[in-house]
Design a protein around this motif. Structure first.
Motif, PDB file in Angstrom:
ATOM      1  N   GLN A   1       0.835  -1.204   0.000  1.00 35.96           N
ATOM      2  CA  GLN A   1       0.000   0.000   0.000  1.00 35.96           C
ATOM      3  C   GLN A   1       0.874   1.262   0.000  1.00 35.96           C
ATOM      4  N   GLU A   2       2.007   1.211   0.696  1.00 42.12           N
ATOM      5  CA  GLU A   2       2.938   2.348   0.683  1.00 42.12           C
ATOM      6  C   GLU A   2       3.523   2.550  -0.712  1.00 42.12           C
ATOM      7  N   ILE A   3       3.865   1.444  -1.382  1.00 39.76           N
ATOM      8  CA  ILE A   3       4.394   1.542  -2.741  1.00 39.76           C
ATOM      9  C   ILE A   3       3.351   2.161  -3.670  1.00 39.76           C
ATOM     10  N   LEU A   4       2.105   1.697  -3.557  1.00 37.08           N
ATOM     11  CA  LEU A   4       1.018   2.228  -4.378  1.00 37.08           C
ATOM     12  C   LEU A   4       0.799   3.708  -4.094  1.00 37.08           C
ATOM     13  N   GLN A   5       0.848   4.080  -2.817  1.00 35.95           N
ATOM     14  CA  GLN A   5       0.635   5.481  -2.440  1.00 35.95           C
ATOM     15  C   GLN A   5       1.748   6.378  -2.974  1.00 35.95           C
ATOM     16  N   GLU A   6       2.996   5.904  -2.887  1.00 33.77           N
ATOM     17  CA  GLU A   6       4.111   6.685  -3.421  1.00 33.77           C
ATOM     18  C   GLU A   6       3.964   6.893  -4.925  1.00 33.77           C
ATOM     19  N   ARG A   7       3.547   5.832  -5.620  1.00 36.37           N
ATOM     20  CA  ARG A   7       3.365   5.924  -7.069  1.00 36.37           C
ATOM     21  C   ARG A   7       2.256   6.902  -7.408  1.00 36.37           C
ATOM     22  N   GLU A   8       1.161   6.883  -6.667  1.00 34.86           N
ATOM     23  CA  GLU A   8       0.012   7.741  -6.967  1.00 34.86           C
ATOM     24  C   GLU A   8       0.258   9.194  -6.587  1.00 34.86           C
ATOM     25  N   ASN A   9       0.928   9.430  -5.444  1.00 33.61           N
ATOM     26  CA  ASN A   9       1.092  10.800  -4.951  1.00 33.61           C
ATOM     27  C   ASN A   9       2.201  11.567  -5.663  1.00 33.61           C
ATOM     28  N   GLN A  10       3.222  10.866  -6.118  1.00 29.10           N
ATOM     29  CA  GLN A  10       4.332  11.497  -6.834  1.00 29.10           C
ATOM     30  C   GLN A  10       4.922  12.670  -6.071  1.00 29.10           C
ATOM     31  N   ARG A  11       5.216  12.442  -4.787  1.00 23.30           N
ATOM     32  CA  ARG A  11       5.858  13.481  -3.983  1.00 23.30           C
ATOM     33  C   ARG A  11       7.361  13.486  -4.261  1.00 23.30           C
ATOM     34  N   PHE A  12       8.049  14.447  -3.638  1.00 21.63           N
ATOM     35  CA  PHE A  12       9.501  14.513  -3.816  1.00 21.63           C
ATOM     36  C   PHE A  12      10.129  13.184  -3.367  1.00 21.63           C
ATOM     37  N   GLY A  13      10.931  12.603  -4.232  1.00 17.77           N
ATOM     38  CA  GLY A  13      11.611  11.351  -3.893  1.00 17.77           C
ATOM     39  C   GLY A  13      10.768  10.111  -4.074  1.00 17.77           C
ATOM     40  N   SER A  14       9.565  10.250  -4.644  1.00 19.25           N
ATOM     41  CA  SER A  14       8.679   9.083  -4.773  1.00 19.25           C
ATOM     42  C   SER A  14       9.287   7.971  -5.618  1.00 19.25           C
ATOM     43  N   MET A  15       9.987   8.352  -6.687  1.00 18.30           N
ATOM     44  CA  MET A  15      10.560   7.332  -7.558  1.00 18.30           C
ATOM     45  C   MET A  15      11.581   6.482  -6.806  1.00 18.30           C
ATOM     46  N   ASN A  16      12.420   7.155  -6.010  1.00 17.68           N
ATOM     47  CA  ASN A  16      13.384   6.419  -5.198  1.00 17.68           C
ATOM     48  C   ASN A  16      12.696   5.550  -4.163  1.00 17.68           C
ATOM     49  N   MET A  17      11.659   6.085  -3.534  1.00 18.14           N
ATOM     50  CA  MET A  17      10.938   5.329  -2.516  1.00 18.14           C
ATOM     51  C   MET A  17      10.298   4.085  -3.103  1.00 18.14           C
ATOM     52  N   VAL A  18       9.738   4.225  -4.312  1.00 10.96           N
ATOM     53  CA  VAL A  18       9.126   3.065  -4.972  1.00 10.96           C
ATOM     54  C   VAL A  18      10.180   2.000  -5.239  1.00 10.96           C
ATOM     55  N   GLN A  19      11.356   2.427  -5.687  1.00  8.06           N
ATOM     56  CA  GLN A  19      12.428   1.459  -5.941  1.00  8.06           C
ATOM     57  C   GLN A  19      12.871   0.757  -4.667  1.00  8.06           C
ATOM     58  N   TYR A  20      13.139   1.534  -3.636  1.00  6.85           N
ATOM     59  CA  TYR A  20      13.634   0.955  -2.386  1.00  6.85           C
ATOM     60  C   TYR A  20      12.607  -0.002  -1.779  1.00  6.85           C
ATOM     61  N   LYS A  21      11.342   0.422  -1.775  1.00  8.85           N
ATOM     62  CA  LYS A  21      10.311  -0.401  -1.159  1.00  8.85           C
ATOM     63  C   LYS A  21      10.009  -1.652  -2.005  1.00  8.85           C
ATOM     64  N   THR A  22      10.135  -1.516  -3.325  1.00  9.25           N
ATOM     65  CA  THR A  22       9.944  -2.690  -4.173  1.00  9.25           C
ATOM     66  C   THR A  22      11.075  -3.688  -3.962  1.00  9.25           C
ATOM     67  N   LEU A  23      12.281  -3.178  -3.806  1.00  4.39           N
ATOM     68  CA  LEU A  23      13.414  -4.048  -3.494  1.00  4.39           C
ATOM     69  C   LEU A  23      13.180  -4.748  -2.160  1.00  4.39           C
ATOM     70  N   GLU A  24      12.646  -4.022  -1.199  1.00  4.71           N
ATOM     71  CA  GLU A  24      12.322  -4.606   0.108  1.00  4.71           C
ATOM     72  C   GLU A  24      11.239  -5.674  -0.034  1.00  4.71           C
ATOM     73  N   LEU A  25      10.222  -5.377  -0.836  1.00  3.58           N
ATOM     74  CA  LEU A  25       9.128  -6.327  -1.052  1.00  3.58           C
ATOM     75  C   LEU A  25       9.649  -7.620  -1.670  1.00  3.58           C
ATOM     76  N   HIS A  26      10.491  -7.477  -2.685  1.00  2.00           N
ATOM     77  CA  HIS A  26      11.041  -8.652  -3.360  1.00  2.00           C
ATOM     78  C   HIS A  26      11.926  -9.460  -2.406  1.00  2.00           C
ATOM     79  N   THR A  27      12.676  -8.773  -1.564  1.00  2.00           N
ATOM     80  CA  THR A  27      13.535  -9.462  -0.600  1.00  2.00           C
ATOM     81  C   THR A  27      12.705 -10.238   0.413  1.00  2.00           C
ATOM     82  N   TYR A  28      11.591  -9.656   0.840  1.00  2.00           N
ATOM     83  CA  TYR A  28      10.704 -10.370   1.761  1.00  2.00           C
ATOM     84  C   TYR A  28      10.155 -11.640   1.111  1.00  2.00           C
ATOM     85  N   PHE A  29       9.761 -11.524  -0.168  1.00  2.00           N
ATOM     86  CA  PHE A  29       9.250 -12.728  -0.828  1.00  2.00           C
ATOM     87  C   PHE A  29      10.323 -13.807  -0.864  1.00  2.00           C
TER      88      PHE A  29
END
Length: 406
Positions: free
Chosen positions: A136-164
């Motif tokens: 949900q945080e990844i989705l929110q970052e993508r939708e809101n497009q705040r400062f640094g959102s692109m980096n946040m999406v990358q970092y959190k997606t990397l975290e998500l993949h690592t958890y899997f």
């Protein structure tokens, strides 16, 4: 006071590109879907609903808390829907995450992750809360497009993949479902890219003849043995192209192509562009081919670490697996100079520090900094510092005496 507005960072040389984009969306799935092959890693978390997802011929119950991760060797489709699925999906190119960082694992762990883990894990209460909040945080970052959102999406997606990967690895052997002979061959064919596995060799692991196996593969996933094999090589090539230190010759050999020309022909067939065009168009901008590729900074770092040793352009290019003429071009285009000039400047820089701090004589410092003779050292030192080593040391000593408290 006047502000400095022209700050420069790596992003000035690293434009947005196709493979850096991560697709994130909330989707409702209420009908069956067709089986499909995909280039991206596709992850999705089931928020609600009930359905059967078929992956490589095996059925998985999709319900609240189900966490899926499917790589390019997974063919999947929704086989039936009991209650419309609400999922948050995240899609990305594995090459981006290979390039960013990988923790070093014990031997064979990565192979076990590919071959032995299931593409779905059922999360327990705390795991479910953690993953649901993360997607949900990844989705929110993508939708809101705040400062640094692109980096946040990358970092959190990397975290998500690592958890899997963590959950899937910890579930190896639990509730294991055997794959059919044909699906095992399909997976191995896509994943085994380091050598040219033949249809005859693949058939030996089954009860089928080569011809019957090829027909069964085609009927099962819609592609022939050869098409799957080439697809696997190209998927891996796309990931390897993120690593600038790897030459086209090295990638071609690593993936088992008979020649660089064969690699190019196959790549163009599947991607409609050459490997070099793919790098320029999808991984980096044309301006980034030299500066942003990382070669120049890696060269510079390597030379700073090893300046005391006997370095050469040929040796450093061999170290980074690229052609010598490519290395020469990098030095000319990035530094506006040749390899020897850049190296001598680095050595003079360190020699200046040694002259200030060590009581060694000029010859000893010359040898310490990697110069092959005292005359070469003195010539280069005067060229860059506009005075001889002796004059420099004397001037520094005078400055220190002047600054000493009376």
């Amino acid at each position: 006071m006047k502000r400095q507005n022209d700050w420069f960072t790596g992003i000035d040389y690293y434009d947005n590109h196709k493979e850096k984009e991560i697709s994130v969306e909330r989707t409702i799935i209420d009908t069956e879907t067709q089986i499909k092959r995909h280039e991206q890693v596709e992850m999705f978390y089931v928020v609600s609903g009930e359905a059967i997802v078929s992956i490589n011929g095996r059925d998985y119950d999709a319900k609240e808390g189900s966490f899926f991760c499917m790589y390019p060797h997974h063919f999947h489709h929704i086989r039936s829907v009991q209650k419309a699925l609400e999922v948050i999906s995240v899609k990305f190119y594995i090459g981006l995450f290979m390039y960013m960082s990988w923790e070093k694992h014990p031997k064979y762990v990565n192979a076990k992750l590919m071959y032995d883990t299931r593409p779905m894990v059922s999360l327990q209460r705390k795991q479910k809360e953690k993953i649901k909040e993360l997607v949900q945080e990844i989705l929110q970052e993508r939708e809101n497009q705040r400062f640094g959102s692109m980096n946040m999406v990358q970092y959190k997606t990397l975290e998500l993949h690592t958890y899997f990967c963590r959950y899937a690895y910890e579930h190896i052997g639990i509730d294991k479902k055997e794959e059919s002979e044909v699906w095992k061959v399909i997976k191995v064919t896509i994943l085994t890219t380091g050598k040219n596995l033949s249809l005859e060799e693949a058939a030996k692991a089954t009860s089928l003849s080569p011809k019957a196996l090829n027909r069964s593969i085609k009927e099962t996933c819609g592609y022939t043995f050869f098409q799957l094999q080439q697809f696997g090589k190209i998927i891996n090539a796309c990931a390897l192209l993120h690593f600038p230190q790897l030459s086209m010759e090295y990638i071609s050999d690593l993936l088992g192509f008979s020649s660089v020309n064969a690699f190019y022909r196959s790549f163009v067939k599947y991607c409609l562009v050459t490997p070099r065009e793919y790098q320029e168009k999808y991984i980096r901008s044309k301006d980034w081919v030299v500066m942003g590729s990382g070669y120049a900074m890696q060269f510079l770092q390597y030379m700073h670490i090893h300046f005391m040793k006997d370095l050469s352009l040929e040796g450093i290019c061999k170290e980074f697996c690229i052609k010598e003429y490519t290395g020469k071009q990098i030095f000319e285009e990035v530094f506006g100079s040749n390899f020897n000039s850049v190296l001598n400047e680095i050595r003079v820089c360190y020699a200046s520090a040694f002259l200030r701090t060590y009581k060694l004589n000029i010859l000893e410092i010359s040898l310490m900094c990697g110069f092959d003779s005292l005359s070469t050292f003195q010539r280069n030192f005067k060229f860059y510092m506009h005075q001889t080593p002796t004059e420099y040391r004397s001037a520094m000593k005078h400055e220190e005496n002047r600054l000493e408290p009376k």
